[in-house]
Each structure stands twice: as structure tokens, then as C-alpha cells.
Design an enzyme around this catalytic site. Structure first.
Site, short mmCIF file in Angstrom:
data_model
loop_
_atom_site.label_atom_id
_atom_site.label_comp_id
_atom_site.label_asym_id
_atom_site.label_seq_id
_atom_site.Cartn_x
_atom_site.Cartn_y
_atom_site.Cartn_z
N ASP A 1 47.27 53.17 31.68
CA ASP A 1 47.90 54.47 31.92
C ASP A 1 49.35 54.37 32.36
O ASP A 1 49.81 53.34 32.87
CB ASP A 1 47.14 55.22 33.03
N HIS B 1 46.71 50.13 34.83
CA HIS B 1 48.03 50.74 34.69
C HIS B 1 49.05 49.67 34.29
O HIS B 1 49.31 48.74 35.06
CB HIS B 1 48.47 51.39 36.01
#
Length: 293
Positions: free
Chosen positions: A105, A249
Site C-alpha cells: 500500500d 507498505h
């Protein structure tokens, strides 16, 4: 008539001297010589034609026989499987194989470039949920993700809390990101991930109309909070199960640093790395939430 006979005799003697007639059997020598050479006109001298070599060598660039052994450096078939990954052709059956989907992400950012190299080295495909603002800042990285065979999803434009936003704000966050991704890479995502996993009935209704499935996760190593590569690695590997979606992430260098060992350890356990769409193997329902297969 006698003059023609004398000329024919002279030709025969010349051919014999050149050695060409010696290659023919006595029974066929005269017939072959007579048919191979043109008839002379009444006032023409018959030219002596050089005969071709008995066994001419093939041209230097002639193709090798079909049954000749292939070169030792011949490329492997494109659908040959690579350990720990889907087949190079992208075909995978998660009904039979131990599939897992790694997702990243908040990118793309500068650290995304290093992650792409790590994934390429092991031929691993992942899914990236992108922030619209970062897409506009780094469009080339979006194109690199797509060219490498990764899947791209929508993660809002500003990483807004969609569950607390108005309907118009939710639509704006998602539509602006769709537009940014399409402008950068020429595709329109069919997956979205609400920032922080924050969703509600309004988000579900809007994503349904926008034909976006909501992708959440089954494992969160909290790499956004704990910037410790070993800790992230341990949590991902320990929490992984067949059919799970893993959240990470790529904006955090500590997470990127953990990926090589994560791939190595999960591959050793028999996992096959796939994109979210590959994991389910069929189009996902817009508006519906998914955490695992």
C-alpha cells in the site's frame, strides 16, 4: 553430314579430356552428353559447357538438419514453473496450489523501485494499492509495476478515512485516483482498498457503482507502526496461511528490506505468490469485502 560428325567427335574428345564423361557409365555417357548440350545451328560452333561438381558442398548458411541436436543454450519453455512462484506464463490454479497474495500500500515512492527489483529477481507477482497523489508524482513507477505483471488497485487520492468522509468526498477520492492511474498507465483498476480498512455502507454502495471490489487483508504485520525488518518478517511468515491476503507498505524501506527473506521462507513452505485476482480465480463482486480466498 560428315562435317557435323567431325564436330561431334571433337566435342566428345574434349569432354573426355576434361574428365566429365568419366563420371558416367558407358551405357549412358553418350545419351547424357547429347541431351545435356544444345544443338548447334548450321553455322555455329558448339560451345563446351563446364559440368557441375559431382557432390557440391551445401552453402555455408544452410540450415542444420531438423533432427540435429538443439544448442545447449536454448531458452527454456515459457511455461516452465519457477519454484515459489506461479508459472512464468502466469497460469496458476489456487484450488490445487498453496497460493498467497502479497499486497503493498501507499506507493508508489522511491522505495518502490527497489521492491520491484526484488520481486523481479524471484519472478514474484504482487498487488499494489496506489495513492492518487503519488501516482501523479511517480507515473513511471506505475508503468513499471504494470509492465512487470503486477496488479494495480485504488487506495484513494489522499489516504483519506473513507468511513468518516461524505459520499461526495468518497467519490472524489476514488474517481481522481482512477483517473490518475489511467493517465499514468492506461488501465482502470477493478480493485480498491480503503485506507486503514475503514469502510461502511456508503463506501460499499459507491464502490459497487464504480465497479470496485473492496480488498482488505488477513495478515497485518503492522509494518506501518513498527519499522523493524526482522519483526515484520516474523509476523508475515508466522501469520501466513493458504489463500490469505497479506498487507504491507512499500513506502517503508524497512518493509522492503524484509521482503527477500519473506519470499525465501514462504517459498520454502510451498507457497505460490499470486496477485489478488489470481488468488480468487474469477472476477470479484464490486462493493464486496474480501480478506482471503
Amino acid at each position: 553430314m560428315r562435317g557435323r560428325y567431325r564436330r561431334w567427335t571433337a566435342l566428345t574428345v574434349a569432354l573426355a579430356a576434361s574428365g566429365w564423361l568419366s563420371t558416367l557409365t558407358p551405357a549412358t555417357a553418350t545419351t547424357t552428353a547429347a541431351t545435356a548440350l544444345p544443338k548447334a545451328g548450321p553455322n555455329e560452333a558448339l560451345a563446351v559447357v563446364s559440368a557441375p561438381a559431382a557432390n557440391p558442398a551445401p552453402p555455408a548458411d544452410q540450415a542444420a538438419p531438423a533432427d540435429q541436436a538443439a544448442p545447449t543454450d536454448q531458452a527454456a519453455p515459457t511455461d516452465q514453473a519457477v519454484p515459489g512462484t506461479a508459472a512464468a506464463s502466469g497460469k496458476v490454479d489456487c484450488k490445487k496450489q498453496k497460493c498467497i497474495a502479497l499486497t503493498f500500500d501507499d506507493g508508489p515512492m522511491s522505495s518502490t523501485s527497489k521492491l520491484l527489483k526484488i520481486l523481479a529477481k524471484r519472478k514474484v507477482k504482487a498487488t499494489f494499492f496506489l495513492i492518487g497523489q503519488n501516482v501523479r508524482a511517480h507515473p513511471s513507477l506505475v508503468r513499471q509495476e504494470l509492465a512487470a505483471g503486477h496488479e494495480i488497485g485504488n487506495h484513494s487520492y489522499t489516504h483519506a478515512d473513507l468511513a468518516r468522509a461524505s459520499a461526495s468526498k468518497v467519490r472524489s477520492e476514488l474517481s481522481k485516483t482512477q483517473s490518475a492511474i489511467h493517465k499514468a498507465a492506461g488501465i482502470t483498476p477493478v480493485l480498491m482498498r480503503p485506507p486503514g480498512g475503514a469502510t461502511d455502507s456508503t463506501v460499499a454502495s459507491i464502490t459497487r457503482k464504480m465497479k470496485l471490489a473492496q480488498i482488505l487483508w488477513a495478515v497485518d504485520p503492522k509494518d506501518w507502526r513498527d519499522r523493524n525488518s526482522k519483526l515484520v518478517e516474523r509476523r508475515v511468515v508466522g501469520g501466513a496461511r493458504r489463500g490469505y491476503i497479506i498487507l504491507m507498505h512499500d513506502i517503508h524501506p524497512t518493509t522492503v528490506a524484509a521482503v527477500p527473506n519473506i519470499l525465501k521462507r514462504l517459498a520454502a513452505k510451498g507457497y505460490v505468490f499470486v496477485t489478488v485476482s489470481q488468488l480468487f480465480g474469477h472476477p470479484l463482486t464490486p462493493g464486496k469485502k474480501y480478506t482471503k480466498r
